[in-house]
Design a protein around this motif. Structure first.
Motif, mmCIF file in Angstrom:
data_model
loop_
_atom_site.group_PDB
_atom_site.id
_atom_site.type_symbol
_atom_site.label_atom_id
_atom_site.label_comp_id
_atom_site.label_asym_id
_atom_site.label_seq_id
_atom_site.Cartn_x
_atom_site.Cartn_y
_atom_site.Cartn_z
ATOM 1 N N LYS A 118 0.653 -1.274 -0.103
ATOM 2 C CA LYS A 118 -0.167 0.013 -0.024
ATOM 3 C C LYS A 118 0.908 1.326 0.070
ATOM 4 N N VAL A 119 0.638 2.336 -0.850
ATOM 5 C CA VAL A 119 1.213 3.209 -1.118
ATOM 6 C C VAL A 119 0.384 4.514 -0.787
ATOM 7 N N PHE A 120 0.782 5.582 -0.246
ATOM 8 C CA PHE A 120 0.054 6.865 -0.092
ATOM 9 C C PHE A 120 0.631 8.014 -0.697
ATOM 10 N N ARG A 121 -0.583 8.705 -1.157
ATOM 11 C CA ARG A 121 -0.291 10.082 -1.909
ATOM 12 C C ARG A 121 -0.965 11.347 -1.425
ATOM 13 N N LEU A 122 -0.117 11.931 -1.059
ATOM 14 C CA LEU A 122 -0.281 13.435 -0.573
ATOM 15 C C LEU A 122 -0.392 14.283 -1.549
ATOM 16 N N GLU A 123 -1.418 15.602 -1.737
ATOM 17 C CA GLU A 123 -1.539 16.484 -2.453
ATOM 18 C C GLU A 123 -1.861 17.595 -1.877
ATOM 19 N N VAL A 124 -1.096 18.598 -1.941
ATOM 20 C CA VAL A 124 -1.174 19.890 -1.115
ATOM 21 C C VAL A 124 -0.712 21.192 -1.968
ATOM 22 N N VAL A 125 -1.179 22.327 -1.538
ATOM 23 C CA VAL A 125 -0.615 23.737 -2.202
ATOM 24 C C VAL A 125 -0.178 24.257 -1.020
ATOM 25 N N VAL A 126 1.339 24.671 -1.075
ATOM 26 C CA VAL A 126 1.838 25.558 0.095
ATOM 27 C C VAL A 126 1.880 27.034 -0.559
ATOM 28 N N SER A 261 -1.140 7.849 6.691
ATOM 29 C CA SER A 261 -2.019 8.820 6.265
ATOM 30 C C SER A 261 -2.215 10.047 7.262
ATOM 31 N N GLN A 262 -2.293 9.847 8.530
ATOM 32 C CA GLN A 262 -1.994 11.173 9.412
ATOM 33 C C GLN A 262 -0.789 11.802 9.418
ATOM 34 N N THR A 263 0.446 11.115 9.193
ATOM 35 C CA THR A 263 1.576 11.474 9.206
ATOM 36 C C THR A 263 1.821 12.283 7.925
ATOM 37 N N GLN A 264 1.193 12.193 6.936
ATOM 38 C CA GLN A 264 1.201 12.921 5.525
ATOM 39 C C GLN A 264 0.422 14.313 5.840
ATOM 40 N N VAL A 265 -0.751 14.127 6.453
ATOM 41 C CA VAL A 265 -1.411 15.354 6.530
ATOM 42 C C VAL A 265 -0.820 16.270 7.712
ATOM 43 N N ASP A 266 -0.044 15.964 8.925
ATOM 44 C CA ASP A 266 0.617 16.487 9.791
ATOM 45 C C ASP A 266 1.868 17.194 9.059
ATOM 46 N N PHE A 267 2.579 16.425 8.242
ATOM 47 C CA PHE A 267 3.666 16.895 7.541
ATOM 48 C C PHE A 267 3.259 18.388 6.792
ATOM 49 N N ALA A 268 2.199 18.269 5.983
ATOM 50 C CA ALA A 268 1.676 19.528 5.467
ATOM 51 C C ALA A 268 1.557 20.711 6.361
ATOM 52 N N LYS A 269 0.770 20.137 7.440
ATOM 53 C CA LYS A 269 0.506 21.551 8.625
ATOM 54 C C LYS A 269 1.765 22.087 9.197
ATOM 55 N N HIS A 270 2.649 21.207 9.299
ATOM 56 C CA HIS A 270 3.799 21.600 10.066
ATOM 57 C C HIS A 270 4.957 22.295 9.206
#
Length: 298
Positions: A118-126, A261-270
């Motif tokens: 299983k792989v996870f893909r984070l997509e965000v705009v900074v 998945s939570q690690t990726q969300v937190d990464f974007a926030k921090h």
């Protein structure tokens, strides 16, 4: 003069002359000069002269590069493999399922691959320009533990050329210590061309960093981050992070999936918080030389 030039080039084919200081570079420069003279004698330089002059220039620059050992070359190849595999996974748009969507538009997708898991893909705009984000993630890599609670320490063990690193990363203890202490040894490579940047990596072995007492040696990869200016808004950066990790040990998959998945969300926030505190103006890194660039489609 041209026959003499080719004699000089022939001389460097002998092993005992290859090590003569400056001889190979002298040969490359001599060829370039002779080709320039030939082009001036004709009405216009032909296509092959243009091609050979360009290759001669590349040869001249490469002769100045420090040669890599067999081990270093193996790490460079591993980094390239991680990059190619990661981009191949991201390039396949089929089969992705939504894991998490945050109110600000951040989202995490996932899919299961037969040979990877299983792989996870984070997509965000900074809301920062690409150079600032790139500098924070690459040039200031060892400072990540200062702002990312998921990371205790990132240490660069070895630099190989301009774009390849061997790193040791220690993960911070998860809330409630559900996962337990993990560490990683990875080969990482960075590639940049124009407005597209790729930071890729995968697990490797490194003799000077064996498994550490009190830690489970987890493995990541292939993994990568792709950075691009947001279309129509160059002051913002679109970040796509492909995450693939084998945490090892006896852990239920449901817990692993939730943590990653939570690690990726937190990464974007921090990351946003870090960039805001720094004013988005970490020391921007100039574009890499063309010979070390890699263009990413899409």
């Amino acid at each position: 003069m041209l026959p003499a030039t080719f004699k000089l080039c022939a001389a460097i084919s002998y092993q005992h002359l290859r090590n003569v200081t400056g001889l190979r570079r002298q040969a490359a420069v001599a060829i370039s000069q002779e080709l320039s003279k030939l082009s001036c004698r004709s009405a216009g330089p032909s296509t092959w002269i243009h091609q050979v002059r360009r290759r001669s220039s590349l040869l001249s620059s490469r002769l100045e590069e420090k040669p890599f050992s067999e081990m270093e070359m193996s790490y460079i190849k591993q980094g390239e493999e991680a990059l190619q595999k990661s981009l191949s996974i991201l390039g396949d748009q089929e089969g992705w399922k939504t894991e998490t969507v945050v109110d600000n538009g951040d989202k995490v997708l996932s899919k299961v691959l037969p040979d990877v898991g299983k792989v996870f893909r984070l997509e965000v705009v900074v809301d920062q320009p690409l150079d600032a984000v790139y500098s924070e993630l690459v040039d200031n890599m060892e400072q990540m533990g200062d702002w990312n609670p998921s990371v205790k320490e990132v240490k660069i063990l070895q630099r190989i050329g301009k774009d390849t690193l061997i790193t040791h990363e220690t993960a911070a203890a998860a809330p409630g210590n559900i996962v337990g202490p993990r560490d990683f040894v990875s080969v990482r490579c960075s590639r940049r061309r124009g407005s597209t940047c790729v930071l890729a990596g995968m697990a490797t072995t490194y003799g000077a960093m064996p498994e550490q007492q009190g830690f489970i040696r987890a493995e990541n990869g292939p993994t990568c981050m792709v950075l691009r200016p947001l279309a129509g808004s160059p002051s913002q950066t679109k970040l796509t992070w492909l995450l693939s990790i084998d945490l090892k040990g006896w852990l239920p998959k449901t817990i692993i999936n939730q943590v990653l998945s939570q690690t990726q969300v937190d990464f974007a926030k921090h990351l946003r918080q870090r960039m805001a505190r720094a004013g988005g103006c970490g020391a921007p890194r100039p574009p890499a030389p063309a010979a070390a660039e890699c263009f990413v489609q899409g």
